[in-house]
Design a protein around this motif. Structure first.
Motif, short mmCIF file in Angstrom:
data_model
loop_
_atom_site.label_atom_id
_atom_site.label_comp_id
_atom_site.label_asym_id
_atom_site.label_seq_id
_atom_site.Cartn_x
_atom_site.Cartn_y
_atom_site.Cartn_z
N UNK A 185 -116.11 -4.96 -55.42
CA UNK A 185 -116.62 -6.71 -56.08
C UNK A 185 -116.74 -6.81 -57.74
N UNK A 186 -117.50 -4.81 -58.32
CA UNK A 186 -117.69 -4.71 -59.60
C UNK A 186 -116.05 -5.26 -60.67
N UNK A 187 -115.16 -4.76 -59.14
CA UNK A 187 -113.52 -3.91 -60.16
C UNK A 187 -113.82 -6.26 -60.12
N UNK A 188 -114.04 -6.82 -58.73
CA UNK A 188 -113.49 -8.18 -58.68
C UNK A 188 -114.21 -9.14 -60.22
N UNK A 189 -115.13 -8.94 -60.34
CA UNK A 189 -116.32 -9.58 -61.62
C UNK A 189 -116.23 -9.59 -62.26
N UNK A 201 -117.50 -4.41 -50.55
CA UNK A 201 -117.70 -2.97 -51.26
C UNK A 201 -118.27 -3.12 -52.37
N UNK A 202 -118.85 -2.57 -52.76
CA UNK A 202 -119.91 -2.43 -54.11
C UNK A 202 -118.64 -2.15 -55.48
#
Length: 298
Positions: free
Chosen positions: A183-187, A179-180
């Motif tokens: 993924x953005x939140x994790x990064x 899920x984009x």
């Protein structure tokens, strides 16, 4: 000693024309021309020259038979103008790190391209003791399998920073979520913690199977020794046939969309690919021992 003259070298979408003085498969001088040298000259004016590429590939079939591995290395590396591969082994427990690393290294002994090997670990293995093993083994990159931002909260980052020093292998995120948004939140969380805790790291995922940029190569200790045409570096390059449609492209676009124009690949001064023919040299590649990641200031 010989001269490569009229080289149209592509870097950052810019073509510059230079001549290179070569000795013992290394570039010992670069300048506009060498008119007064009485040595053999090779004119490469009809071509665009790039450094040979470094590719990241996590799916090297190193446990398969040698013929299978050979075909994979030809298709995924030599035919694409790549002479250095970057990969990793999965490590689930601290006590298996050394053995798994050695297994991969042994399997790649007959490799025709140079290689470096990192490791991939779950967050629970980010411990001072594992970092010390990585430092001892000179592991150049530590990929961290990330699922959610909360995982990173309980890691003793101060101890990790001390345990990595002074070798400073970068930590590299590997996101398991497809899920984009997730993924953005994790990064975002990853970058925040890495910057705050002053941990050597790469803040984005590394893309597979495309030429790695100088920033990433520097972090893992490969730049400028690889993927560059500079004074003092080994002679590894690609020659592409010139054409109007590739006048304003960068190295990545050249790699992805104009592979049909790649006519020669040279690795450490020796031709390893000419036209569609690959000269497979078993064992010509070497395991690159990184001395210090992030040593070169970009």
């Amino acid at each position: 000693m010989y001269i490569i003259e009229n080289a149209n070298i592509l870097k950052d979408k810019q073509l510059t024309t230079s001549s290179l003085l070569i000795s013992e498969n290394r570039i010992i001088k670069i300048q506009t021309s060498f008119n007064h040298y009485r040595v053999m000259k090779m004119n490469v004016e009809p071509y665009i020259m790039t450094p040979s590429f470094v590719l990241f590939n996590s799916k090297i079939p190193y446990k398969e038979s040698f013929p299978e591995l050979k075909n994979y290395l030809i298709d995924q590396f030599l035919l694409k103008g790549c002479t250095t591969l970057f990969t990793y082994v999965d490590v689930s427990y601290e006590n298996e790190l050394t053995e798994k690393f050695k297994e991969m290294k042994t399997a790649l002994v007959g490799c025709p391209v140079d290689f470096i090997i990192g490791i991939r670990i779950p967050v629970r293995l980010i411990t001072p003791s594992l970092m010390r093993i990585c430092k001892k083994e000179k592991i150049p990159a530590i990929f961290i399998e990330l699922e959610d931002p909360g995982q990173l909260e309980n890691v003793p980052w101060g101890w990790i920073r001390e345990a990595i020093f002074p070798f400073n292998s970068p930590l590299i995120p590997k996101i398991s979520s497809s899920q984009k948004k997730e993924a953005r939140a994790v990064l975002s969380k990853w970058k925040g913690i890495m910057v705050k805790e002053k941990i050597p790291a790469i803040y984005e995922e590394i893309e597979e199977n495309q030429p790695l940029p100088a920033t990433v190569l520097n972090k893992v200790g490969l730049f400028p020794q690889r993927a560059s045409l500079m004074h003092g570096t080994e002679l590894s390059y690609n020659l592409y046939l010139k054409g109007r449609e590739i006048n304003n492209v960068d190295e990545v676009k050249l790699f992805h969309y104009h592979g049909d124009r790649l006519v020669v690949t040279v690795h450490k001064g020796k031709i390893v690919r000419t036209g569609a023919k690959v000269l497979f040299k078993p064992g010509y590649g070497e395991h690159l021992k990184v001395r210090t990641p992030s040593y070169f200031s970009l």
